[in-house]
Design an enzyme around this catalytic site. Structure first.
Site, mmCIF file in Angstrom:
data_model
loop_
_atom_site.group_PDB
_atom_site.id
_atom_site.type_symbol
_atom_site.label_atom_id
_atom_site.label_comp_id
_atom_site.label_asym_id
_atom_site.label_seq_id
_atom_site.Cartn_x
_atom_site.Cartn_y
_atom_site.Cartn_z
ATOM 1 N N THR A 1 107.088 -9.876 -68.603
ATOM 2 C CA THR A 1 106.762 -11.259 -68.908
ATOM 3 C C THR A 1 108.113 -11.637 -70.096
ATOM 4 O O THR A 1 108.620 -13.033 -70.035
ATOM 5 C CB THR A 1 105.525 -12.052 -69.421
ATOM 6 O OG1 THR A 1 104.574 -11.575 -68.612
ATOM 7 C CG2 THR A 1 105.675 -13.699 -69.450
ATOM 8 N N HIS B 1 107.863 -12.013 -62.686
ATOM 9 C CA HIS B 1 108.309 -10.558 -62.263
ATOM 10 C C HIS B 1 107.390 -10.430 -61.118
ATOM 11 O O HIS B 1 106.491 -10.860 -60.940
ATOM 12 C CB HIS B 1 108.319 -9.587 -63.324
ATOM 13 C CG HIS B 1 106.900 -9.761 -64.072
ATOM 14 N ND1 HIS B 1 106.036 -9.027 -63.648
ATOM 15 C CD2 HIS B 1 106.497 -10.028 -65.306
ATOM 16 C CE1 HIS B 1 104.922 -9.333 -64.383
ATOM 17 N NE2 HIS B 1 105.173 -9.926 -65.397
HETATM 18 C C1 GP9 Z 1 100.547 -11.791 -71.712
HETATM 19 C C2 GP9 Z 1 101.504 -12.055 -70.546
HETATM 20 C C3 GP9 Z 1 101.395 -11.082 -69.499
HETATM 21 O O1 GP9 Z 1 100.564 -12.707 -72.866
HETATM 22 O O2 GP9 Z 1 102.761 -12.215 -71.164
HETATM 23 O O3 GP9 Z 1 102.149 -9.807 -70.049
HETATM 24 P P1 GP9 Z 1 102.857 -8.866 -69.008
HETATM 25 O O4 GP9 Z 1 102.037 -7.650 -68.839
HETATM 26 O O5 GP9 Z 1 103.153 -9.712 -67.546
HETATM 27 O O6 GP9 Z 1 104.159 -8.797 -69.494
HETATM 28 MN MN MN Z 2 103.941 -11.190 -66.394
#
Ligand code: GP9
Ligand code: MN
Length: 416
Positions: free
Chosen positions: A83, A258
Site C-alpha cells: 500500500t 495492489h
Molecule cells: C495497513 C495498510 C495495508 O495500514 O496499509 O497494508 P498492506 O499490507 O496492504 O501494505
Molecule cells: Mn494494501
C-alpha cells in the site's frame, strides 16, 4: 548531480512529457478530490461472478455510469512496500525502490508531491485510514509529502464489534469518516484507505453477502466475500457523500492499491478463470487493478481501454484540476492525452506496452498472448520488446537516482 538532473530533465521533456494539455484540462477545477484506495482489489473481479452472483455489483454499475471514466487496463506498479508504494507512486509519479519500502528508507527526502502542488491552489490534503499513524512510517512520510492531516486510528471509534482482520471494518470506516470530511475546508484532497479486503480476507458471517469460492486456496475463496463487502462499503459511502452535500462538488477516484492474490494461488486462480495455467503473460494481466474517475454531473465518461498505471495519476489529476505540470519531474502521463509514452513499467523491469507484454524475460504479443521471443532470445538478441526494455531500464534508473540522491533538494520547482 547537476548533470544527473539535467539528463533526467532532458529525458522527461523528450520521452515522457505530453507536448500540450489534454482536452479535459481543468474540467474538475475547484472540486474536492475524494480518493479511495481500495485494499487489494484486482480488476479480474470487476464484471465477474462467483456461484452465479456478481462479485462487485456497485463497481460494475460504475463502469457504465456516464459520469465515470473506468480504465480497464490499469496496472498497479507496487513492489515490497505494498500500500505504501501505491501511495508513493500516486503522490509523486516516481517509481518505488526495488527492495524495501521507500516510505521507510527515504521518508526525509525532498519531494514535489501532489499535495504540495495542490496546496498552492489552496487545496488542503488529508488522509483517513484507521491504522496507527506510524504503520508503514506514514507519519514521517506524510510530512515530507505535505499531507496536512492524518486521521489515523485514534480518530475512529474502534471496538471489538466493528473490527475484523486488520482493523476497523470498511463500512464503519466510511461512516465515521463523514463528519471529518464535512469539517474540512474546501477544496480538499482526501485519501481514504480501506482495509477489510486485506489478506487473509477475514469476514464475519453476518457481513457476508456472497459465499466463498471453492478451490484448494482458502485465500482465493475468501477473497470474493471481502471484495463484495468493500464494494458495498463504497456504494454506501456514495450515498453518505450525497447526504452530506459533498458529492456534487467532488471528483471521486477509486483505485485498487495492489494485487491481493499472489502467484502462490495460481492453480486456484487458473481454475477460477477457466484456464489451464497462469502463464507469465496471464500473471501480468492479473496485475491490473480497477481505476475509476467519477465526476458527478459530467455526463461524458466512458470505458477507457488504453494501458495506464499508478504512475499516471499525478499528472492526470493535476490536469483535471487545471494545474499545469510543465516543469514538474514525473514518469507518467495525463491519461486523457494521446501523446503518451505508451508503456507501463513494473518495478522488476517487466512492462506492458500498447503492443507487447514483457514478463519473466519473455516477449509476448499483448493482443494475443503469443510468445514473440523466448527467454533465451530476450537475454542476448534484439526482439520486438528490446527498444522499450531499454527505456524501461533508463526510467527506473533515473527514478532511483532521484530517490537515492535526494535530487529534488537541488530544484526550486517554484522558479523553474
Ligand atoms: C495497513 C495498510 C495495508 O495500514 O496499509 O497494508 P498492506 O499490507 O496492504 O501494505
Ligand atoms: Mn494494501
Amino acid at each position: 548531480d547537476d548533470n544527473d538532473l539535467l539528463t533526467i530533465k532532458g529525458y522527461i521533456n523528450d520521452e515522457i512529457r505530453s507536448k500540450e494539455e489534454s482536452g479535459l484540462f481543468g474540467i474538475g477545477k475547484g472540486r474536492n478530490i475524494i480518493f479511495i484506495s481500495a485494499e487489494s482489489i484486482q480488476s479480474f473481479v470487476i464484471n465477474n461472478e462467483v456461484h452465479g452472483e456478481a462479485v462487485t455489483p456497485f463497481l460494475n454499475s460504475l463502469v457504465d455510469d456516464p459520469n465515470t471514466f473506468y480504465f480497464e487496463n490499469f496496472y498497479h506498479q507496487t513492489s515490497q512496500g505494498k500500500t505504501s508504494d501505491s501511495e508513493f507512486i500516486t503522490e509523486n509519479s516516481l517509481y518505488p525502490i526495488s527492495s524495501g519500502a521507500v516510505f521507510f528508507t527515504h521518508a526525509q527526502n525532498e519531494y514535489h508531491s501532489m499535495p504540495e502542488i495542490m496546496k498552492k491552489k489552496d487545496y488542503q490534503s488529508v488522509v483517513l485510514h484507521a491504522n496507527t499513524n506510524s504503520f508503514w512510517n506514514r507519519n514521517q512520510m506524510y510530512e515530507s509529502l505535505e499531507i496536512e492531516q492524518f486521521f489515523d486510528k485514534e480518530f475512529f471509534d474502534v471496538t471489538e464489534e466493528n473490527e475484523i482482520g486488520w482493523g476497523l471494518k470498511d463500512k464503519e470506516f466510511f461512516t465515521q469518516s463523514i463528519p471529518y470530511l464535512r469539517e474540512l475546508e474546501q477544496p480538499f484532497y482526501a485519501k481514504m484507505i480501506t482495509i477489510t479486503n486485506h489478506f487473509p480476507f477475514e469476514l464475519n458471517e453476518g457481513d457476508r453477502s456472497i459465499e466463498p469460492y471453492d478451490s484448494n486456496s482458502n485465500t482465493l475463496n475468501n477473497y470474493f466475500p471481502t471484495v463484495r463487502y468493500t464494494d458495498e462499503a463504497i456504494e454506501q459511502f456514495f450515498i453518505q457523500l450525497k447526504a452530506a452535500g459533498l458529492y456534487d462538488n467532488s471528483m471521486i477516484i477509486i483505485m485498487g492499491d495492489h494485487d491481493g492474490i499472489s502467484a502462490n494461488h495460481n492453480k486456484a486462480m487458473a481454475m477460477y478463470l477457466n484456464k489451464e495455467e497462469i502463464t507469465p503473460y496471464d500473471y501480468m494481466q492479473l496485475q491490473r487493478v480497477p481505476f475509476y474517475i467519477h465526476i458527478p454531473g459530467y455526463g461524458e465518461g466512458k470505458k477507457m481501454s488504453k494501458i495506464a498505471g499508478q504512475i499516471d495519476i499525478k499528472p492526470t489529476l493535476l490536469h483535471l484540476l487545471g494545474i499545469e505540470t510543465n516543469h514538474d519531474i514525473y514518469f507518467g502521463n495525463d491519461l486523457f492525452h494521446d501523446d503518451r509514452k505508451g508503456y507501463i513499467v513494473q518495478r522488476n523491469g517487466n512492462f506492458v506496452s500498447d503492443e507487447y507484454v514483457y514478463a519473466s524475460e519473455i516477449c509476448f504479443d499483448r493482443e494475443t498472448g503469443e510468445v514473440l521471443a523466448a527467454e533465451s532470445e530476450t537475454t542476448n538478441q534484439v526482439t520486438p520488446c528490446s527498444p522499450i526494455k531499454e527505456k524501461v531500464e533508463k526510467e527506473l534508473t533515473y527514478s532511483d537516482q532521484i530517490i537515492y540522491g535526494d535530487l529534488f533538494r537541488f530544484i526550486d520547482f517554484e522558479t523553474e
